[in-house]
Design an enzyme around this catalytic site. Structure first.
Site, PDB file in Angstrom:
ATOM      1  N   LYS A 100       1.053  -1.469   0.282  1.00 44.41           N
ATOM      2  CA  LYS A 100       0.000   0.048   0.508  1.00 44.41           C
ATOM      3  C   LYS A 100       1.126   1.414  -0.340  1.00 44.41           C
ATOM      4  O   LYS A 100       1.875   1.232   0.598  1.00 44.41           O
ATOM      5  CB  LYS A 100      -0.653   0.264   1.293  1.00 44.41           C
ATOM      6  N   ARG A 110     -10.154 -11.550   2.141  1.00 41.14           N
ATOM      7  CA  ARG A 110     -10.473 -12.649   1.965  1.00 41.14           C
ATOM      8  C   ARG A 110     -10.076 -13.927   1.133  1.00 41.14           C
ATOM      9  O   ARG A 110     -11.064 -14.966   1.764  1.00 41.14           O
ATOM     10  CB  ARG A 110     -11.257 -12.097   0.349  1.00 41.14           C
TER      11      ARG A 110
HETATM   12  N1  BES Z   1      -8.206  -4.024   4.408  1.00 45.38           N
HETATM   13  C1  BES Z   1      -8.291  -3.413   3.267  1.00 45.38           C
HETATM   14  C2  BES Z   1      -9.662  -2.896   3.040  1.00 45.38           C
HETATM   15  C3  BES Z   1      -9.687  -1.248   3.427  1.00 45.38           C
HETATM   16  C4  BES Z   1      -9.410  -0.234   2.909  1.00 45.38           C
HETATM   17  C5  BES Z   1     -10.516  -1.094   4.670  1.00 45.38           C
HETATM   18  C6  BES Z   1      -9.467   0.918   3.105  1.00 45.38           C
HETATM   19  C7  BES Z   1     -10.667   0.356   5.642  1.00 45.38           C
HETATM   20  C8  BES Z   1     -10.145   1.563   4.808  1.00 45.38           C
HETATM   21  C9  BES Z   1      -8.485  -4.612   2.355  1.00 45.38           C
HETATM   22  O1  BES Z   1      -7.260  -5.513   2.700  1.00 45.38           O
HETATM   23  C10 BES Z   1      -8.017  -4.039   0.729  1.00 45.38           C
HETATM   24  O2  BES Z   1      -6.842  -3.771   0.631  1.00 45.38           O
HETATM   25  N2  BES Z   1      -7.935  -4.521  -0.287  1.00 45.38           N
HETATM   26  C11 BES Z   1      -8.581  -4.006  -1.109  1.00 45.38           C
HETATM   27  C12 BES Z   1      -8.423  -5.431  -2.693  1.00 45.38           C
HETATM   28  C13 BES Z   1      -8.337  -4.579  -3.756  1.00 45.38           C
HETATM   29  C14 BES Z   1      -6.482  -5.218  -3.926  1.00 45.38           C
HETATM   30  C15 BES Z   1      -8.941  -5.697  -4.488  1.00 45.38           C
HETATM   31  C16 BES Z   1      -8.631  -2.472  -2.408  1.00 45.38           C
HETATM   32  O3  BES Z   1      -9.199  -2.110  -1.487  1.00 45.38           O
HETATM   33  O4  BES Z   1      -7.924  -1.400  -2.446  1.00 45.38           O
HETATM   34 MN    MN Z   2      -5.439  -5.801   1.515  1.00 39.75          MN
END
Ligand code: BES
Ligand code: MN
Ligand code: ZN
Length: 504
Positions: A284, A358
């Site tokens: 990230k 997931r």
């Molecule tokens: N934990 C994150 C989702 C999240 C984002 C929670 C912002 C709270 C605030 C999750 O694991 C994630 O990173 N999801 C990705 C999925 C994508 C790579 C398909 C996302 O939402 O960008």
């Molecule tokens: Mn994630």
């Protein structure tokens, strides 16, 4: 069957007897640092407010006619040293139009008054319930008052909020006050765990917290360590954990409130417990990573919910299963292109290591599916896409069973937790088909990302009535609001407790 006659038990880090019902004597006999009154629009001349107005020689009607307070939601106006009363101050807190007052409004209003007062030390604060409120409404008001006085102070030497020495409620049944205090313990527990720094709260320490709470509430606990996860073929959980120096855990909690010990659970609660989500090798950016200690909010909600359900002695069999991992980039980290065989036997191509939630849930859902529950609920901070769709304050709902979804949504709305359902059309399934394995862990492109994530989860529930609650928005308040200093909110704890209690 009712739990009303059984003793109930506080379980968070609260002191005993700090929240009590106080029988009403005379208004001018009430002694306190502050006396909180809930005011509706145009309500200064009705009910208990009118009595207090009279006792103070008309101070409330004067302040209302000056326009200083109108009774609109969450207006908060102190009146210092009111004449005719033995209280240091009156706090008037607006709750909107009389016909629109509901449990959710009372929770936030009470929290707003508490948060305001908790800026200083208060030995005793008295809240006045309204005779017109239902028992469930009083409970939520009591809970809100106990949540609002707790800030985000875990690591602050100079605390911004101080809990009241004692809170008393007048005009409220003893049971409603006790139940409200227990519900607040649940919410405050979830908030505390979410607010803990990720180097303090990781899979191992989360299980220690869970064991302590289980001990206090009589919930049975089983903890699967790495070795057990291996024997159970939980390769999706294990894959996500590979980049971290902290080993994963699966926590299974059981509350047997009804029937024989071996009866199938009425509801299985499943939580995402990613104690820190760096994104893994699909790292990230720094700004998005900053708050990623929040990524165990679903797990914290499920632990808090089952503890609250047990403390309230609710007559249902509940199991909670929480998958705990840290998603990091260590030398052994799982990679893009890896193919994982999940516990269910489904093979998964990894296209993005940041879609880790997931993967964790795939194995946890398969474990609970094996317990044959009548219903499944999972809560997870699963996708940023859900926040794009619904904003920060609304949780997304996804289901394979409309009746079950409607029930959960009604419970959430009854306590003022905002939820909105998103579709699960079969077309979305196309997007998660794998190139070389059964499925992949992201959709094609980012559109509809909250739904493709839910579609992925659906593969692992084996047709059992299931609802997925994406709490990526509401789990955490990045900025303070009138009723909270911010941080973990305890999203879905009250909703799930309300669901298990059933309609009033
Ligand atoms: N934990 C994150 C989702 C999240 C984002 C929670 C912002 C709270 C605030 C999750 O694991 C994630 O990173 N999801 C990705 C999925 C994508 C790579 C398909 C996302 O939402 O960008
Ligand atoms: Mn994630
Ligand atoms: Zn995540």
């Amino acid at each position: 069957m009712s739990s009303e006659f059984l003793p109930v038990q506080r379980f968070s880090d609260s002191r005993p007897a700090d929240i009590l019902a106080e029988p009403i004597t005379r208004l001018d006999a009430i002694e306190a640092d502050a006396f909180v009154l809930f005011l509706t629009v145009g309500g200064a001349r009705t009910g208990v407010i009118a009595d207090i107005d009279k006792a103070t020689g008309g101070i409330i009607t004067r302040i209302v006619s000056s326009g200083e307070i109108t009774g609109k939601r969450y207006e908060c106006v102190p009146i210092l040293a009111p004449p005719g009363l033995k209280v240091g101050q009156l706090i008037l807190i607006g709750i909107g139009n009389r016909e629109e007052v509901d449990a959710g409004t009372l929770y936030l209003a009470a929290a707003t008054a508490s948060r305001h007062l908790a800026a200083r030390r208060r030995a005793k604060v008295v809240f006045m319930a309204d005779g017109a409120w239902t028992t469930r409404q009083i409970e939520q008001a009591v809970a809100g008052a106990a949540v609002g006085m707790v800030g985000q102070d875990l690591y602050r030497a100079d605390k911004k909020r101080t809990r009241f020495g004692q809170t008393t409620w007048v005009n409220a049944p003893v049971e409603a006050v006790e139940h409200g205090a227990i519900i607040a313990d649940g919410v405050n527990l979830a908030r505390r765990l979410i607010n803990m720094a990720p180097d303090d709260l990781y899979p191992q320490t989360f299980t220690e917290e869970a064991a302590m709470i289980a001990g206090r509430t009589g919930v049975e606990i089983e903890i699967w360590d790495e070795e057990r996860l291996m024997r159970e073929h939980c390769h999706a959980i294990l894959a996500v954990a590979k980049g971290s120096s902290r080993a994963p855990r699966l926590v299974i909690l059981r509350h047997r409130g009804l029937g024989p010990a071996d009866a199938a659970p009425d509801i299985a609660l499943v939580g995402k417990g990613v104690t820190f989500d760096s994104g893994g090798l699909s790292l990230k950016p720094s700004d998005s990573m900053l708050t990623m200690k929040l990524d165990m909010s679903g797990g914290a909600a499920m632990l808090a919910a089952i503890a609250t359900i047990a403390a309230l002695k609710l007559p249902m069999n509940i199991v909670a299963a929480i998958g705990m991992v840290e998603n990091m980039t260590g030398p052994a980290a799982y990679k893009l292109g890896d193919v994982i065989t999940a516990r269910s036997g489904t093979t998964i191509e990894v296209h993005n290591t940041d879609a880790e939630g997931r993967l964790v849930l795939a194995d946890v859902l398969d474990v609970v599916r094996g317990l044959n529950p009548k219903h499944i609920i999972d809560a997870a901070t699963l996708t940023g896409a859900c926040v794009v769709a619904l904003g920060n304050d609304v949780a997304g709902l996804f289901t394979n069973n409309q009746e079950w979804c409607d029930k959960v949504a009604a419970a959430a709305r009854a306590v003022g937790e905002q939820v909105w359902q998103l579709p699960m059309y079969a077309e979305y399934d196309e997007q998660i088909k794998g190139e070389i394995a059964d499925i992949k862990n992201v959709g094609d492109g980012r559109w509809g990302g909250a739904i493709t994530a839910a579609k992925f989860l659906e593969r692992f529930v084996g047709g059992i009535p299931w609802i997925h609650i994406d709490i990526a928005g509401p789990a955490f308040a990045e900025k303070p609001k009138p009723w909270t200093d911010g941080g973990g909110t305890g999203s879905m704890v009250r909703a799930i407790v309300e669901l298990v209690r059933g309609p009033a």
